[in-house]
Design a protein around this motif. Structure first.
Motif, PDB file in Angstrom:
ATOM      1  N   GLU A   1       0.828  -1.203   0.000  1.00 14.45           N
ATOM      2  CA  GLU A   1       0.000   0.000   0.000  1.00 14.45           C
ATOM      3  C   GLU A   1       0.871   1.264   0.000  1.00 14.45           C
ATOM      4  O   GLU A   1       0.567   2.245  -0.681  1.00 14.45           O
ATOM      5  N   LEU A   2       1.966   1.224   0.768  1.00 15.06           N
ATOM      6  CA  LEU A   2       2.857   2.380   0.812  1.00 15.06           C
ATOM      7  C   LEU A   2       3.556   2.614  -0.525  1.00 15.06           C
ATOM      8  O   LEU A   2       3.797   3.758  -0.926  1.00 15.06           O
ATOM      9  N   LEU A   3       3.864   1.533  -1.210  1.00 21.49           N
ATOM     10  CA  LEU A   3       4.584   1.651  -2.479  1.00 21.49           C
ATOM     11  C   LEU A   3       3.671   1.957  -3.665  1.00 21.49           C
ATOM     12  O   LEU A   3       4.173   2.266  -4.749  1.00 21.49           O
ATOM     13  N   LYS A   4       2.378   1.849  -3.437  1.00 17.93           N
ATOM     14  CA  LYS A   4       1.436   2.093  -4.534  1.00 17.93           C
ATOM     15  C   LYS A   4       1.497   3.577  -4.942  1.00 17.93           C
ATOM     16  O   LYS A   4       1.116   4.474  -4.200  1.00 17.93           O
ATOM     17  N   GLY A   5       1.983   3.825  -6.140  1.00 13.20           N
ATOM     18  CA  GLY A   5       2.104   5.185  -6.645  1.00 13.20           C
ATOM     19  C   GLY A   5       3.226   5.977  -5.995  1.00 13.20           C
ATOM     20  O   GLY A   5       3.309   7.191  -6.181  1.00 13.20           O
ATOM     21  N   PHE A   6       4.097   5.298  -5.229  1.00 12.05           N
ATOM     22  CA  PHE A   6       5.167   5.996  -4.524  1.00 12.05           C
ATOM     23  C   PHE A   6       6.323   6.289  -5.481  1.00 12.05           C
ATOM     24  O   PHE A   6       6.827   5.392  -6.158  1.00 12.05           O
ATOM     25  N   THR A   7       6.751   7.541  -5.547  1.00 15.26           N
ATOM     26  CA  THR A   7       7.851   7.953  -6.423  1.00 15.26           C
ATOM     27  C   THR A   7       9.109   8.300  -5.647  1.00 15.26           C
ATOM     28  O   THR A   7      10.151   8.558  -6.256  1.00 15.26           O
ATOM     29  N   GLY A   8       9.013   8.297  -4.331  1.00 15.79           N
ATOM     30  CA  GLY A   8      10.152   8.678  -3.514  1.00 15.79           C
ATOM     31  C   GLY A   8      10.133  10.137  -3.122  1.00 15.79           C
ATOM     32  O   GLY A   8      11.000  10.596  -2.377  1.00 15.79           O
ATOM     33  N   LYS A   9       9.167  10.881  -3.634  1.00 19.53           N
ATOM     34  CA  LYS A   9       9.055  12.307  -3.350  1.00 19.53           C
ATOM     35  C   LYS A   9       7.746  12.588  -2.617  1.00 19.53           C
ATOM     36  O   LYS A   9       6.671  12.155  -3.057  1.00 19.53           O
ATOM     37  N   VAL A  10       7.851  13.315  -1.509  1.00 19.67           N
ATOM     38  CA  VAL A  10       6.652  13.669  -0.744  1.00 19.67           C
ATOM     39  C   VAL A  10       5.730  14.549  -1.578  1.00 19.67           C
ATOM     40  O   VAL A  10       4.497  14.468  -1.458  1.00 19.67           O
ATOM     41  N   SER A  11       6.303  15.347  -2.404  1.00 21.00           N
ATOM     42  CA  SER A  11       5.494  16.259  -3.220  1.00 21.00           C
ATOM     43  C   SER A  11       4.575  15.514  -4.186  1.00 21.00           C
ATOM     44  O   SER A  11       3.576  16.068  -4.653  1.00 21.00           O
ATOM     45  N   ASP A  12       4.899  14.257  -4.501  1.00 24.25           N
ATOM     46  CA  ASP A  12       4.067  13.466  -5.416  1.00 24.25           C
ATOM     47  C   ASP A  12       3.030  12.619  -4.687  1.00 24.25           C
ATOM     48  O   ASP A  12       2.302  11.847  -5.321  1.00 24.25           O
TER      49      ASP A  12
ATOM     50  N   GLU B   1       2.776  22.486   5.297  1.00 24.49           N
ATOM     51  CA  GLU B   1       3.401  22.472   6.617  1.00 24.49           C
ATOM     52  C   GLU B   1       4.817  21.905   6.550  1.00 24.49           C
ATOM     53  O   GLU B   1       5.734  22.410   7.214  1.00 24.49           O
ATOM     54  N   ILE B   2       4.987  20.860   5.746  1.00 27.57           N
ATOM     55  CA  ILE B   2       6.317  20.258   5.612  1.00 27.57           C
ATOM     56  C   ILE B   2       7.289  21.248   4.967  1.00 27.57           C
ATOM     57  O   ILE B   2       8.425  21.421   5.426  1.00 27.57           O
ATOM     58  N   MET B   3       6.841  21.899   3.918  1.00 27.49           N
ATOM     59  CA  MET B   3       7.704  22.848   3.218  1.00 27.49           C
ATOM     60  C   MET B   3       8.035  24.042   4.125  1.00 27.49           C
ATOM     61  O   MET B   3       9.163  24.542   4.111  1.00 27.49           O
ATOM     62  N   ALA B   4       7.068  24.448   4.921  1.00 27.24           N
ATOM     63  CA  ALA B   4       7.291  25.584   5.814  1.00 27.24           C
ATOM     64  C   ALA B   4       8.287  25.242   6.916  1.00 27.24           C
ATOM     65  O   ALA B   4       9.031  26.109   7.391  1.00 27.24           O
ATOM     66  N   SER B   5       8.308  23.992   7.323  1.00 26.09           N
ATOM     67  CA  SER B   5       9.234  23.582   8.385  1.00 26.09           C
ATOM     68  C   SER B   5      10.654  23.421   7.879  1.00 26.09           C
ATOM     69  O   SER B   5      11.606  23.393   8.675  1.00 26.09           O
ATOM     70  N   GLY B   6      10.804  23.298   6.566  1.00 22.56           N
ATOM     71  CA  GLY B   6      12.138  23.114   5.997  1.00 22.56           C
ATOM     72  C   GLY B   6      12.728  21.745   6.244  1.00 22.56           C
ATOM     73  O   GLY B   6      13.952  21.563   6.175  1.00 22.56           O
ATOM     74  N   LYS B   7      11.883  20.753   6.521  1.00 19.19           N
ATOM     75  CA  LYS B   7      12.349  19.396   6.824  1.00 19.19           C
ATOM     76  C   LYS B   7      11.867  18.387   5.784  1.00 19.19           C
ATOM     77  O   LYS B   7      11.574  17.241   6.109  1.00 19.19           O
ATOM     78  N   LEU B   8      11.818  18.817   4.542  1.00 18.97           N
ATOM     79  CA  LEU B   8      11.333  17.933   3.483  1.00 18.97           C
ATOM     80  C   LEU B   8      12.208  16.690   3.359  1.00 18.97           C
ATOM     81  O   LEU B   8      11.696  15.567   3.251  1.00 18.97           O
ATOM     82  N   GLU B   9      13.531  16.867   3.381  1.00 18.12           N
ATOM     83  CA  GLU B   9      14.436  15.728   3.225  1.00 18.12           C
ATOM     84  C   GLU B   9      14.315  14.757   4.404  1.00 18.12           C
ATOM     85  O   GLU B   9      14.388  13.536   4.218  1.00 18.12           O
ATOM     86  N   GLU B  10      14.117  15.291   5.607  1.00 18.48           N
ATOM     87  CA  GLU B  10      13.959  14.428   6.772  1.00 18.48           C
ATOM     88  C   GLU B  10      12.684  13.602   6.675  1.00 18.48           C
ATOM     89  O   GLU B  10      12.667  12.425   7.050  1.00 18.48           O
TER      90      GLU B  10
END
Length: 210
Positions: free
Chosen positions: A90-101, A116-125
């Motif tokens: 289920e997690l891998l369904k449509g998963f591209t490795g990018k949160v933005s997708d 909220e993620i982008m505002a926190s500056g912790k996208l890579e984390e």
């Protein structure tokens, strides 16, 4: 006798038939006690008969229940593994490795979370945490730190309930039975069941702590 099997087959009533003379009889009886005790017989030190590991019925029933519990735990491991496989799919369904997708049933919620993620500056984390969750089955600070260092964390969050139950049964319950019913090797080897229990409890403590 010329083999271990022949020694194990010796019993008090036929010692006289197999050995000639009092000295030989004592030697054969000593060998019989040594093999019967150290290889599983656990002759009582008080001389009570009960060769080849016979215990009171209640104890034997308790051991059988323990074996049944271990079998049930192994089956539980299988069910947990199957559930984990489904969740991973289920997690891998449509998963591209990018949160933005990432997609959601309600796009407004997805947009709000992404903001909220982008505002926190912790996208890579966040992306690292998702990768660790998929690979290890769980995501903790220690696992994420290990992943950053290049460690292999595949299935690192998995453990076997069946293996834990089996180890506790063989290294704690089993020697405890021999201590209670005084069925163990003689001499200095009488401490063997106590050492096994100490090892089992130490292993369990380290397992819980780590």
């Amino acid at each position: 006798p010329s083999s271990v099997d022949s020694y194990l087959s010796i019993r008090p009533h036929d010692v006289g038939h197999r050995c000639e003379g009092d000295r030989a009889a004592v030697h054969c009886e000593s060998l019989r006690r040594r093999f019967d005790g150290c290889l599983g017989g656990y002759q009582r030190r008080d001389g009570d008969a009960g060769y080849l590991g016979h215990f009171p019925p209640a104890t034997e029933i308790a051991m059988m229940i323990s074996f049944a519990a271990v079998t049930s735990a192994v089956e539980a491991d299988r069910l947990f593994a199957e559930e984990k496989r489904v969740q991973t799919c289920e997690l891998l369904k449509g998963f591209t490795g990018k949160v933005s997708d990432a997609q959601a049933s309600i796009q407004q919620d997805a947009d709000h979370i992404l903001e909220e993620i982008m505002a926190s500056g912790k996208l890579e984390e966040v992306e690292l945490a998702v990768h660790v969750l998929i690979s290890a089955g769980m995501s903790t600070p220690s696992l994420r730190a290990a992943a950053v260092e290049g460690a292999n964390i595949v299935n690192a969050g998995s453990w076997s309930f069946g293996a834990v139950c089996f180890i506790l049964m063989m290294w704690v319950e089993h020697p405890a039975v021999h201590i209670i019913w005084e069925r163990s090797c003689g001499g200095l080897w009488q401490v063997a069941p106590w050492i096994r229990i100490a090892q089992g409890l130490l292993w369990f403590a380290l397992f819980v702590w780590l």
